[in-house]
Design a protein around this motif. Structure first.
Motif, PDB file in Angstrom:
ATOM      1  N   VAL A 178       0.824  -1.218   0.000  1.00  0.00           N
ATOM      2  CA  VAL A 178       0.000   0.000   0.000  1.00  0.00           C
ATOM      3  C   VAL A 178       0.856   1.265   0.000  1.00  0.00           C
ATOM      4  O   VAL A 178       0.670   2.175  -0.817  1.00  0.00           O
ATOM      5  N   THR A 179       1.821   1.342   0.920  1.00  0.00           N
ATOM      6  CA  THR A 179       2.621   2.568   1.049  1.00  0.00           C
ATOM      7  C   THR A 179       3.575   2.762  -0.134  1.00  0.00           C
ATOM      8  O   THR A 179       3.781   3.881  -0.588  1.00  0.00           O
ATOM      9  N   THR A 180       4.136   1.664  -0.622  1.00  0.00           N
ATOM     10  CA  THR A 180       5.062   1.777  -1.764  1.00  0.00           C
ATOM     11  C   THR A 180       4.339   2.236  -3.015  1.00  0.00           C
ATOM     12  O   THR A 180       4.825   3.118  -3.751  1.00  0.00           O
ATOM     13  N   LEU A 181       3.177   1.653  -3.264  1.00  0.00           N
ATOM     14  CA  LEU A 181       2.384   2.083  -4.433  1.00  0.00           C
ATOM     15  C   LEU A 181       1.945   3.537  -4.284  1.00  0.00           C
ATOM     16  O   LEU A 181       1.929   4.300  -5.260  1.00  0.00           O
ATOM     17  N   GLY A 182       1.608   3.942  -3.044  1.00  0.00           N
ATOM     18  CA  GLY A 182       1.200   5.330  -2.802  1.00  0.00           C
ATOM     19  C   GLY A 182       2.327   6.313  -3.088  1.00  0.00           C
ATOM     20  O   GLY A 182       2.138   7.343  -3.738  1.00  0.00           O
ATOM     21  N   VAL A 183       3.534   5.973  -2.608  1.00  0.00           N
ATOM     22  CA  VAL A 183       4.695   6.849  -2.843  1.00  0.00           C
ATOM     23  C   VAL A 183       5.047   6.895  -4.331  1.00  0.00           C
ATOM     24  O   VAL A 183       5.363   7.958  -4.886  1.00  0.00           O
ATOM     25  N   TRP A 184       4.975   5.750  -4.994  1.00  0.00           N
ATOM     26  CA  TRP A 184       5.300   5.687  -6.435  1.00  0.00           C
ATOM     27  C   TRP A 184       4.278   6.456  -7.272  1.00  0.00           C
ATOM     28  O   TRP A 184       4.636   7.210  -8.174  1.00  0.00           O
ATOM     29  N   PHE A 185       3.001   6.328  -6.931  1.00  0.00           N
ATOM     30  CA  PHE A 185       1.939   6.960  -7.728  1.00  0.00           C
ATOM     31  C   PHE A 185       1.891   8.471  -7.506  1.00  0.00           C
ATOM     32  O   PHE A 185       1.774   9.257  -8.450  1.00  0.00           O
TER      33      PHE A 185
END
Length: 549
Positions: free
Chosen positions: A208-215
């Motif tokens: 969740v957090t990695t996808l949020g930071v990437w997006f």
């Protein structure tokens, strides 16, 4: 040699493993591999090395520990307990010094196993173990503040007080994106179990957090920005060292070996209780030693049995080392094909995971329980705890062991013979031959303390497991320490789970108070605790007659 080194996997293969169990173990291994991924990365980063070294450790050491180990379900890899000591060694001796220390620790563990020290390491006092474990938890928590708050600090000192002073002087550089990610990680890790138990909370938090930071392209530090280059290659490499310098690494190697040995055997004991099995402690030590000798040549760090991952393994149906081997293969595949995703994991996410880990390691309930007990126990607890935080783990364990021995001698010297319960009943008996079938008697012949606690607990369990009622005579027990209370209570709980009635006789007032504080009286029932043995026998006869009816 066969008695010293007999891997469980080989024994189980000879006995035969069903196809259904193999399938269950493979599925459990896949789940544990996913659980292990974020922890392996987080523990490596917190220890001061690059993330892939944590994964390599879980792959290589995890495979060896499962393949050669003395436990059916032990999962090996990097653990939180090692963070403090590995970071300190790395800071003082560099990466080659860390690898050499780990190899020497492996040699020491193999020697421990060959000398049959597996049984001895289980006799560490409970206050000492809780003290340094809680201390490690505090240190781990303190090392994660920089990434959790996103503070703009180039290098964090190892000294506890200097570290916190630096945090407060840089409090103006807080990154609110980092704080948000840390809080989200903690919440997901803790509360995701209410939604699903199939996917680990820490793994969900990373996704969740990695996808949020990437997006959204949040301005936070990631693994890639912190470590620059991360490799997905596993290659054989000999650490640089001089033979003349080997003695320099003896002390850190001994601490790694001692800590790894104790934690692996604790993990194996926990697993035994969950599956009703019995591990081979000396085989386990030798396997742990081999794993720590081999892993550094591939760039890995120190490894031991991981209690949380082992428990997850068991809960998912694992009953053979096939699960541990599968977990290593899963991590290897992730490293080879998905390392690019790992590079963009936010450091704040890893900080959040480690904060949850540090809370789990804190053992705060056991800590408070010991503080309510004997002054002898909480002196050991507090000394070990504060020395771990303020100085280092090496000093804490050394002082803790010496202090435990000195306080035991002091306690033995202070024993008042008048405290021992003398029977006031002329019909008191010492001959048990005429007791009815179904009644077992076990007499404890002296004080219950850390050196004898495990042995007494095992004998009490073995004596009572085939009976309907077990009477424990305690007239010669002048005192009982925290370690003995812990083991005594565990043995009684196992007997109670098997529907065996427990009675005691001859407990003096001081021991009774300690049993009461630690809820052993509540477990047994105060009406089952008798002053004299004949009264306990009469009670036992009534219980047997009721059971037979």
């Amino acid at each position: 040699m066969a008695n010293l080194f007999a891997p469980k996997l080989f024994t189980l293969i000879k006995q035969g493993i069903s196809k259904e169990q193999v399938f269950t173990d493979v599925m459990a291994g896949i789940i544990v591999g996913i659980v292990a991924l974020p922890l392996a990365i987080a523990f490596a980063v917190a220890s001061g090395v690059s993330p892939e070294k944590g994964i390599i450790t879980a792959v290589v050491a995890g495979f060896i520990i499962s393949f050669l180990g003395g436990s059916k379900v032990q999962i090996g890899g990097p653990t939180g307990a090692f963070i403090v000591i590995l970071y300190a060694i790395l800071e003082q001796y560099g990466i080659d010094g860390l690898l050499i220390s780990t190899i020497l620790a492996g040699v020491i563990l193999v020697i421990f196993g060959l000398l049959q020290f597996g049984g001895l390491l289980k006799y560490f006092p409970q206050p000492l173990i809780i003290g340094f474990t809680s201390g490690i938890a505090v240190v781990i928590f303190s090392t994660q503040i920089k990434d959790a708050l996103g503070l703009d600090i180039a290098e964090v000192p190892s000294d506890f007080f200097l570290k916190w002073n630096l945090y407060f002087t840089h409090i103006h550089s807080i990154n609110f994106y980092a704080i948000t990610i840390t809080l989200i990680t903690i919440l997901i890790t803790i509360f995701s179990k209410k939604i699903t138990t199939k996917i680990p909370g820490s793994f969900l938090a990373i996704i969740v957090t990695t996808l949020g930071v990437w997006f959204f392209d949040f301005p936070v530090t990631t693994i890639e920005t912190f470590f620059s280059n991360i490799s997905n290659e596993i290659e054989l490499k000999v650490p640089n060292f001089e033979f003349s310098d080997l003695t320099t690494y003896i002390v850190p190697a001994f601490i790694i070996a001692l800590l790894g040995g104790v934690e692996s055997l604790l993990s194996a004991v926990v697993a035994d209780g969950m599956i009703g099995s019995k591990h081979r402690s000396n085989t386990e030590l030798i396997a742990q030693g081999i794993a720590n000798i081999v892993t550094p040549f591939f760039g890995g760090i120190a490894a031991t049995g991981a209690i949380a991952r082992t428990a997850t393994n068991v809960k998912n149906g694992a009953r053979t080392p096939i699960a541990g081997i599968t977990h290593s293969i899963v991590l290897l595949l992730i490293m080879l094909f998905f390392i690019d995703f790992a590079k963009i994991i936010p450091m704040a996410t890893l900080a959040g995971i480690l904060i949850v880990v540090s809370y789990g390691m804190s053992e705060w309930r056991a800590f408070l329980s010991i503080l309510k007990g004997s002054p002898y126990d909480y002196i050991i607890l507090l000394c070990t705890f504060f020395l771990t935080i303020i100085i280092d783990l090496t000093v804490a364990i050394q002082v803790g062991i010496v202090l435990s021995s000195l306080l035991l001698m002091k306690r033995m010297a202070n024993v008042d013979g008048n405290l021992l319960v003398k029977s006031d009943d002329p019909d008191d008996i010492d001959n048990y031959e005429n007791l009815p079938t179904g009644i077992a008697v076990y007499e404890i012949g002296g004080p219950l303390f850390f050196a004898s606690a495990k042995q007494y607990a095992e004998q009490i369990h073995n004596c009572g497991i085939s009976a309907k009622v077990l009477i424990i005579r305690m007239r010669y027990v002048s005192f009982i320490d925290a370690t003995a209370l812990h083991n005594f209570k565990e043995a009684l709980q196992l007997l109670r789970e098997n529907q065996i009635h427990i009675l005691t006789s001859g407990t003096n007032n001081e021991v009774f108070k300690d049993l009461q504080k630690h809820k052993v009286v509540e477990l047994i029932g105060q009406s089952s605790m008798h002053k004299t043995f004949p009264r306990a026998v009469e009670h036992a006869k009534r219980l047997v007659s009721v059971v037979e009816e």
